[in-house]
Design an enzyme around this catalytic site. Structure first.
Site, PDB file in Angstrom:
ATOM      1  N   ARG A  26       0.841  -1.195   0.000  1.00 36.22           N
ATOM      2  CA  ARG A  26       0.000   0.000   0.000  1.00 36.22           C
ATOM      3  C   ARG A  26       0.873   1.241   0.000  1.00 36.22           C
ATOM      4  O   ARG A  26       1.908   1.277   0.654  1.00 36.22           O
ATOM      5  CB  ARG A  26      -0.908   0.021   1.243  1.00 36.22           C
ATOM      6  N   ARG A  27       0.417   2.243  -0.759  1.00 33.60           N
ATOM      7  CA  ARG A  27       1.068   3.545  -0.746  1.00 33.60           C
ATOM      8  C   ARG A  27      -0.009   4.599  -0.564  1.00 33.60           C
ATOM      9  O   ARG A  27      -0.987   4.647  -1.313  1.00 33.60           O
ATOM     10  CB  ARG A  27       1.817   3.827  -2.050  1.00 33.60           C
ATOM     11  N   SER A  28       0.156   5.447   0.444  1.00 29.68           N
ATOM     12  CA  SER A  28      -0.810   6.514   0.679  1.00 29.68           C
ATOM     13  C   SER A  28      -0.584   7.648  -0.307  1.00 29.68           C
ATOM     14  O   SER A  28       0.532   7.861  -0.799  1.00 29.68           O
ATOM     15  CB  SER A  28      -0.701   7.049   2.108  1.00 29.68           C
ATOM     16  N   THR A  29      -1.642   8.393  -0.568  1.00 30.83           N
ATOM     17  CA  THR A  29      -1.538   9.524  -1.491  1.00 30.83           C
ATOM     18  C   THR A  29      -0.674  10.641  -0.939  1.00 30.83           C
ATOM     19  O   THR A  29      -0.207  11.500  -1.684  1.00 30.83           O
ATOM     20  CB  THR A  29      -2.934  10.078  -1.796  1.00 30.83           C
ATOM     21  N   ASP A  30      -0.460  10.666   0.396  1.00 31.88           N
ATOM     22  CA  ASP A  30       0.357  11.720   0.997  1.00 31.88           C
ATOM     23  C   ASP A  30       1.782  11.253   1.277  1.00 31.88           C
ATOM     24  O   ASP A  30       2.499  11.855   2.040  1.00 31.88           O
ATOM     25  CB  ASP A  30      -0.278  12.209   2.299  1.00 31.88           C
TER      26      ASP A  30
END
Length: 554
Positions: A26-30
Site C-alpha cells: 500500500r502507498r498513501s496519497t500523501d
C-alpha cells in the site's frame, strides 16, 4: 464493511513444508516523498519470500489509498481470497502498510485468524499465532495510529501557518484568481475579475437572485474556468467567499490583506446581508428542509428528478414550496415543472391519510391477508432456491480445492491459478450473498395483525395528524407513504399508501375521473380508494397558473 462476531477459532501456525504466500502493498496519497513505493515494497517482499524455505508467492494485492480506512479494493480482494483458501500467509512489508488504525488492525487480524490464514511482517519480528507476538503486533499498531495522527497534525499545522501568512492553503484558486507558484499568494486573473465584479454588482445593486444571475451569464456565453455553466450554487459560492476582499480563511485562521481584493469590503458585507434576508446564506440555512414532510416522496413527471423542499422569503412571511430538483438547480430552461405550495400539499395528504386509515379497515385487512398469502406461496420456492445455492457453493469450493491440488502437483502455472481463483472468488461471493438473502426471507415472516389493531392504528394516526408535532407528522409520512405521483399535466397528486410497514404491502389505486371539487367520490369496489390531491402552485413572482383543487376516488 460490517463487523460481526463469530465463534472464536484460532488459526494454527502453518506447518506445511510448502506455504502459499500472498503479499499486500500500500502507498498513501500523501507519501510521495517516503520510501514506500509499491515497486520498492514488492522488491523487498519478493526477496524476503525467496529467503524462506518452502515459500512461494501465489497472489499479490495492492492499494493506492489511505490506511485509515478499510474501504480499499485490494484489501477487500485479499480478504475474499483468504475466505476461499487461496493462500496460507498474508505478508506485508510493514505493519502500517496493512492499517494505521489499531481497531481496524485487530479486526483484520481476527478475520484472517477465522479463515486459518497467518499474518507476517517482513521487517517486524512478531508471530500472530502466539500471545507474545499478538501483543507486540498490537503495540506496533498503536504506534502506527499515533504516527498517522501526528502526520495529520503536522499537515494541518503547516496549512494553518500558510493561511496565517496569507498564502493559499489547498485546492484550486477561486474564480478570478490564480496562485503565484513562487509566493503561493493569490493574484487576480484579469480575464475573470470582470465576471466576479459583475456578479456582486447584479446581486447587491440590481438585486437579482442567484438563479437569474446564473442565467444571465450563461446566455451571454460566459462560463466558469472549468468550462461548465454557472448555476445558483456556484454564484452563492462566489458571493460568500472572503477571498474576494483579500482575505484567506482556513479553520480558525482568518488573515486580511493577504492579496489584492477584487471587490470592496462594504460590497461583500452587503451581499452577506442580502443573502441572509433572502434565506439563501448557506451558513444560516442548514436544516431548512427538515420540516418538509414529503421529502423524497415526489418525482417530477417531466424530468424524472425528485422534488425537494425550498423556501422564499417575502415582505411579510416565509413561503414553503416543493420544487423539482432540476428546476431548483439549473433553472426553468432545463425543467419548467411548477412549484407546489408545501403547506397546502401536506395538509391535503395528511387529511387523505387520516381518512384512509380511519374509514378503510376492511380494505387494509384484505391487503394484509393478500400479503401473507403471497409470502407463504413463495416459501417453497425460496427453500428450493436455497438448496440449489448450497449445492452450487459446495461445487465451487471443490473446484477451488482441485485447482490448488493441480498447482501443487505442478500441472498448472501460477498465472492460470490466479486467473481462475479470482473468477471463482467473485462467484463464491455472489452465491453467499444469494444464500444469505434467501435465508433471511425464510426466517422473516410477516406479522399477524387483527382488525382491532388496525382500528387502533387509525386512531393513533389521526391523533398525530390533529395534535402531533411537525416532527411526528413527518415521521408518519415517512412510514406510511410509499410515493406521491404527479400526473403529466401537473394537476393531480396521487399518494400511494404503505398499508403494513412490516410487510410492507403497497397498494396503488387506479386513477378515475374526479368527483365533486368540494368533496370526495365514494370508494370504488374495484380497488383501494386513493384521493387525487390538487394543490395550488401560486407563489411568489413569477406567478404560476393556479391549479384546480379537487379530489377523486378509485
Amino acid at each position: 464493511m460490517s463487523r460481526r462476531s463469530r465463534p472464536a477459532t484460532k488459526a494454527a501456525p502453518p506447518t506445511s513444508t510448502h506455504l502459499r504466500i500472498a503479499t499486500y502493498t500500500r502507498r498513501s496519497t500523501d507519501e510521495d516523498n517516503q520510501p514506500f513505493s509499491i515497486e520498492a515494497q514488492n522488491t523487498r517482499l519478493d526477496a524476503y519470500v525467496a529467503s524462506q524455505d518452502g515459500w512461494s508467492v501465489v497472489a499479490k494485492f495492492t492499494d493506492d489509498a489511505s490506511g485509515a480506512s478499510l474501504d480499499r479494493p485490494g484489501l477487500q480482494r485479499a480478504l475474499t481470497a483468504a475466505h476461499t483458501g487461496v493462500f496460507d500467509v498474508l505478508l506485508v512489508y510493514r505493519l502500517d502498510r496493512f492499517s494505521r488504525r489499531n481497531r481496524d488492525l485487530l479486526w483484520l487480524l481476527d478475520e484472517l485468524e477465522q479463515t486459518g490464514v497467518a499474518f507476517r511482517s517482513a521487517t517486524e519480528p512478531f508471530e500472530t499465532t502466539t500471545p507474545a507476538g499478538r501483543m507486540a503486533m498490537q503495540m506496533l499498531g498503536v504506534f502506527a495510529e499515533f504516527e498517522r495522527e501526528m502526520i495529520i497534525d503536522r499537515v494541518v499545522a503547516g496549512m494553518e501557518r500558510k493561511a496565517s501568512r496569507g498564502q493559499w492553503t489547498v485546492g484550486f484558486a477561486p474564480e478570478g484568481y490564480q496562485v503565484d507558484p513562487t509566493t503561493h499568494h493569490l493574484q487576480p486573473q484579469p480575464s475573470e475579475t470582470a465576471t466576479i465584479t459583475e456578479i456582486f454588482d447584479l446581486y447587491t445593486v440590481r438585486r437579482q437572485g442567484t438563479r437569474t444571475i446564473a442565467t444571465t451569464l450563461n446566455r451571454r456565453g460566459l462560463r466558469r474556468r472549468s468550462g461548465r455553466p454557472w448555476n445558483h450554487k456556484t454564484i452563492t459560492d462566489v458571493l460568500t467567499n472572503p477571498a474576494y476582499i483579500g482575505a484567506v480563511a482556513f479553520r480558525d485562521i482568518y488573515t486580511t490583506d493577504a492579496h489584492p481584493p477584487i471587490i470592496t469590503t462594504d460590497t461583500f458585507e452587503q451581499a452577506q446581508q442580502i443573502l441572509t434576508e433572502r434565506g439563501e446564506h448557506p451558513a444560516r440555512s442548514a436544516g431548512v428542509s427538515s420540516n418538509y414532510h414529503l421529502t423524497g416522496k415526489i418525482r417530477c413527471p417531466r424530468c424524472g428528478q425528485g422534488y425537494l423542499g425550498t423556501a422564499a422569503t417575502g415582505k411579510r412571511q416565509r413561503y414553503r414550496y416543493y420544487t423539482c430538483f432540476t428546476r431548483n438547480r439549473y433553472g426553468t430552461m432545463h425543467c419548467d415543472a411548477p412549484r407546489i405550495r408545501a403547506d397546502a400539499l401536506e395538509e391535503a395528504v395528511l387529511q387523505a391519510m387520516g381518512e384512509f386509515y380511519r374509514d378503510h379497515t376492511t380494505t387494509i385487512m384484505d391487503a394484509v391477508a393478500d400479503s401473507h398469502d403471497r409470502h407463504h406461496r413463495t416459501l417453497q420456492a425460496a427453500r428450493t432456491s436455497l438448496a440449489t445455492v448450497a449445492t452450487q457453493l459446495a461445487q465451487k469450493q471443490l473446484i477451488v480445492d482441485r485447482y490448488f491440488t493441480d498447482y501443487e502437483a505442478g500441472t498448472i502455472d501460477r498465472t492460470l491459478l490466479e486467473t481462475r481463483i479470482e473468477k471463482l472468488s467473485g462467484e463464491l461471493t455472489q452465491l453467499r450473498r444469494r444464500r444469505d438473502t434467501l435465508q433471511l426471507r425464510l426466517d422473516t415472516a410477516p406479522h399477524e395483525i387483527t382488525t382491532e389493531q388496525v382500528s387502533t392504528l387509525g386512531r393513533y394516526i389521526n391523533q398525530i395528524i390533529d395534535y402531533g408535532s411537525d416532527t411526528e407528522r413527518k415521521h408518519l409520512c415517512e412510514l406510511l407513504i410509499d410515493n406521491i405521483t404527479l400526473d403529466p399535466a401537473m394537476t393531480v397528486a396521487s399518494p400511494t399508501w404503505r398499508i403494513d410497514p412490516n410487510a410492507p404491502t403497497v397498494l396503488q389505486a387506479r386513477n378515475t375521473p374526479a368527483g365533486d371539487p368540494a368533496g370526495v367520490q365514494k370508494p370504488s369496489l374495484l380497488g383501494v380508494r386513493e384521493r387525487q390531491l390538487l394543490v395550488e402552485t401560486r407563489g411568489l413572482e413569477p406567478l404560476t397558473p393556479a391549479l384546480q383543487r379537487r379530489c377523486s376516488a378509485s
